[in-house]
Design a protein around this motif. Structure first.
Motif, PDB file in Angstrom:
ATOM      1  N   GLY A 139      47.624  12.409  32.652  1.00 25.62           N
ATOM      2  CA  GLY A 139      46.546  13.382  32.719  1.00 25.62           C
ATOM      3  C   GLY A 139      45.263  12.841  32.098  1.00 25.62           C
ATOM      4  N   ILE A 140      44.308  13.751  31.879  1.00 23.14           N
ATOM      5  CA  ILE A 140      43.065  13.392  31.180  1.00 23.14           C
ATOM      6  C   ILE A 140      43.324  13.620  29.698  1.00 23.14           C
ATOM      7  CG2 ILE A 140      40.584  13.768  31.033  1.00 23.14           C
ATOM      8  CD1 ILE A 140      40.703  15.055  33.794  1.00 23.14           C
ATOM      9  N   THR A 141      43.795  12.583  29.051  1.00 22.50           N
ATOM     10  CA  THR A 141      44.309  12.694  27.688  1.00 22.50           C
ATOM     11  C   THR A 141      43.660  11.658  26.794  1.00 22.50           C
ATOM     12  OG1 THR A 141      46.444  13.557  28.432  1.00 22.50           O
ATOM     13  CG2 THR A 141      46.381  12.534  26.253  1.00 22.50           C
ATOM     14  N   GLU A 142      43.223  12.107  25.617  1.00 22.77           N
ATOM     15  CA  GLU A 142      42.680  11.201  24.616  1.00 22.77           C
ATOM     16  C   GLU A 142      43.512  11.324  23.339  1.00 22.77           C
ATOM     17  OE1 GLU A 142      38.667  10.704  21.874  1.00 22.77           O
ATOM     18  OE2 GLU A 142      38.450  11.296  23.988  1.00 22.77           O
ATOM     19  N   VAL A 160      44.503  19.291  19.705  1.00 20.26           N
ATOM     20  CA  VAL A 160      45.287  19.108  18.483  1.00 20.26           C
ATOM     21  C   VAL A 160      44.403  18.406  17.464  1.00 20.26           C
ATOM     22  CG1 VAL A 160      47.313  17.977  17.477  1.00 20.26           C
ATOM     23  CG2 VAL A 160      47.440  18.989  19.771  1.00 20.26           C
ATOM     24  N   GLY A 161      44.357  18.919  16.240  1.00 19.49           N
ATOM     25  CA  GLY A 161      43.497  18.356  15.204  1.00 19.49           C
ATOM     26  C   GLY A 161      44.019  17.064  14.619  1.00 19.49           C
ATOM     27  N   VAL A 215      44.031  14.859  21.387  1.00 19.06           N
ATOM     28  CA  VAL A 215      44.820  14.766  20.156  1.00 19.06           C
ATOM     29  C   VAL A 215      43.982  14.006  19.129  1.00 19.06           C
ATOM     30  CG1 VAL A 215      46.944  13.882  19.105  1.00 19.06           C
ATOM     31  CG2 VAL A 215      46.975  14.775  21.450  1.00 19.06           C
ATOM     32  N   GLY A 216      43.890  14.540  17.922  1.00 21.32           N
ATOM     33  CA  GLY A 216      43.041  13.960  16.893  1.00 21.32           C
ATOM     34  C   GLY A 216      43.609  12.728  16.237  1.00 21.32           C
ATOM     35  N   LYS A 217      43.093  12.429  15.059  1.00 19.03           N
ATOM     36  CA  LYS A 217      43.418  11.197  14.339  1.00 19.03           C
ATOM     37  C   LYS A 217      44.646  11.361  13.447  1.00 19.03           C
ATOM     38  CE  LYS A 217      38.474  10.145  13.985  1.00 19.03           C
ATOM     39  NZ  LYS A 217      37.344   9.905  13.038  1.00 19.03           N
ATOM     40  N   ARG A 218      45.347  10.246  13.276  1.00 13.20           N
ATOM     41  CA  ARG A 218      46.409  10.106  12.261  1.00 13.20           C
ATOM     42  C   ARG A 218      47.544  11.102  12.424  1.00 13.20           C
ATOM     43  NH1 ARG A 218      41.564   9.897   9.940  1.00 13.20           N
ATOM     44  NH2 ARG A 218      41.772  12.075   9.287  1.00 13.20           N
ATOM     45  N   LEU A 267      45.018  23.672  17.964  1.00 12.53           N
ATOM     46  CA  LEU A 267      45.629  23.464  16.655  1.00 12.53           C
ATOM     47  C   LEU A 267      44.634  22.815  15.718  1.00 12.53           C
ATOM     48  CD1 LEU A 267      48.097  23.684  18.670  1.00 12.53           C
ATOM     49  CD2 LEU A 267      49.344  22.230  17.070  1.00 12.53           C
ATOM     50  N   GLY A 268      44.646  23.251  14.457  1.00 10.75           N
ATOM     51  CA  GLY A 268      43.778  22.676  13.445  1.00 10.75           C
ATOM     52  C   GLY A 268      44.352  21.409  12.839  1.00 10.75           C
TER      53      GLY A 268
END
Length: 267
Positions: A53-56, A112-113, A87-90, A130-131
């Motif tokens: 999909g269009i996913t980062e 997603v944070g 989807v965020g960092k770490r 999501l935070g």
């Protein structure tokens, strides 16, 4: 396909044309990366991971085997429109986790944070937001359109109904069905999700001042036993409190929502 020379890609991995792979990314054996995927610096896919999909995927996120990120929504209204997963960092994403892209009707994005832990087999459905520092324990599932604020913990084998909001710092016990909104710093448990108090352990671990914890205790008692409807009690709290933590609960309860609230002693 744009694979940075500083990325490490196993010979058995498949990266489709159009994908962007930044420096420091590691892609293990038998991974499959779709043509509209972006993997930011330092992402590590261990093996057998599917990203489509269009996913980062944000920097320094670790994804364990057999996770599937960016799959289409499990929603019969979805007609193939282009929607995204960010989807965020770490983050730490364990085995067999699934995260779906959004839907046109839900805003088009699942987000997603940072610094989350998503344990084996959990599911993040379409259009969820999501935070940061969220923990979703083994085999828990979020239905579509949920909003999960920072520092929430969702126990294993739990389910969260679509459109539910869970406020910052709340904790959901294991094997719990959550069908209504949960106030910030709330403690929810029992099979049908009862609001049983405050997440005092979490508050103390985060170093919240004793005065704020005392104010939260008093606020919870007023919400549980005061006169009038739940929202009316919350509004009265807002007129009386000087605690930012209590004000957070007031703002949450008086804000817009598609659901009612879990109230003390009631599922």
């Amino acid at each position: 396909m744009a694979v940075d020379p500083g990325a490490e890609v196993h010979a058995s991995a498949i990266i489709e044309d159009g994908a962007v792979i930044e420096a420091g990314v590691t892609i293990g054996p038998f991974c499959h990366i779709g043509p509209k995927v972006v993997l930011r610096r330092g992402v590590r896919l261990m093996s057998h991971v599917v990203v489509q999909g269009i996913t980062e995927i944000g920097e320094d996120t670790l994804v364990h085997p057999f996770a599937v990120l960016g799959g289409i929504p499990q929603d019969k209204k979805f007609k193939g429109e282009e929607t995204t997963l960010t989807v965020g960092k770490r983050n730490r994403i364990r085995e067999h986790v699934t995260m779906n892209t959004g839907t046109e009707g839900g805003g088009g994005v699942t987000r997603v944070g940072d610094d989350g832990l998503f344990m084996a087999g959990c599911h993040i459905a379409h259009d969820c937001i999501l935070g940061n520092n969220v923990i979703v324990v083994n085999n828990a599932a979020l239905a579509g359109h949920c909003i999960i604020d920072d520092e929430v913990i969702i126990g294993g084998l739990s389910g969260v109904h679509q459109f539910v909001r869970i406020g910052r710092g709340a904790i959901i016990g294991a094997v719990t069905m959550v069908t209504n909104d949960v106030i910030p710093h709330g403690l929810v448990q029992a099979p049908r999700g009862h609001l049983d108090g405050l997440n005092l352990v979490g508050l103390k671990r985060r170093g919240v001042a004793r005065s704020d914890i005392t104010a939260l205790r008093a606020a919870f008692q007023m919400l549980a036993q005061g006169e009038g409807a739940f929202q009316d009690r919350a509004r009265r709290l807002g007129e009386e409190t000087e605690s930012d933590y209590v004000r957070e609960i007031v703002d949450f309860v008086t804000g817009a929502s598609d659901r009612s609230f879990l109230t003390p002693g009631k599922g």
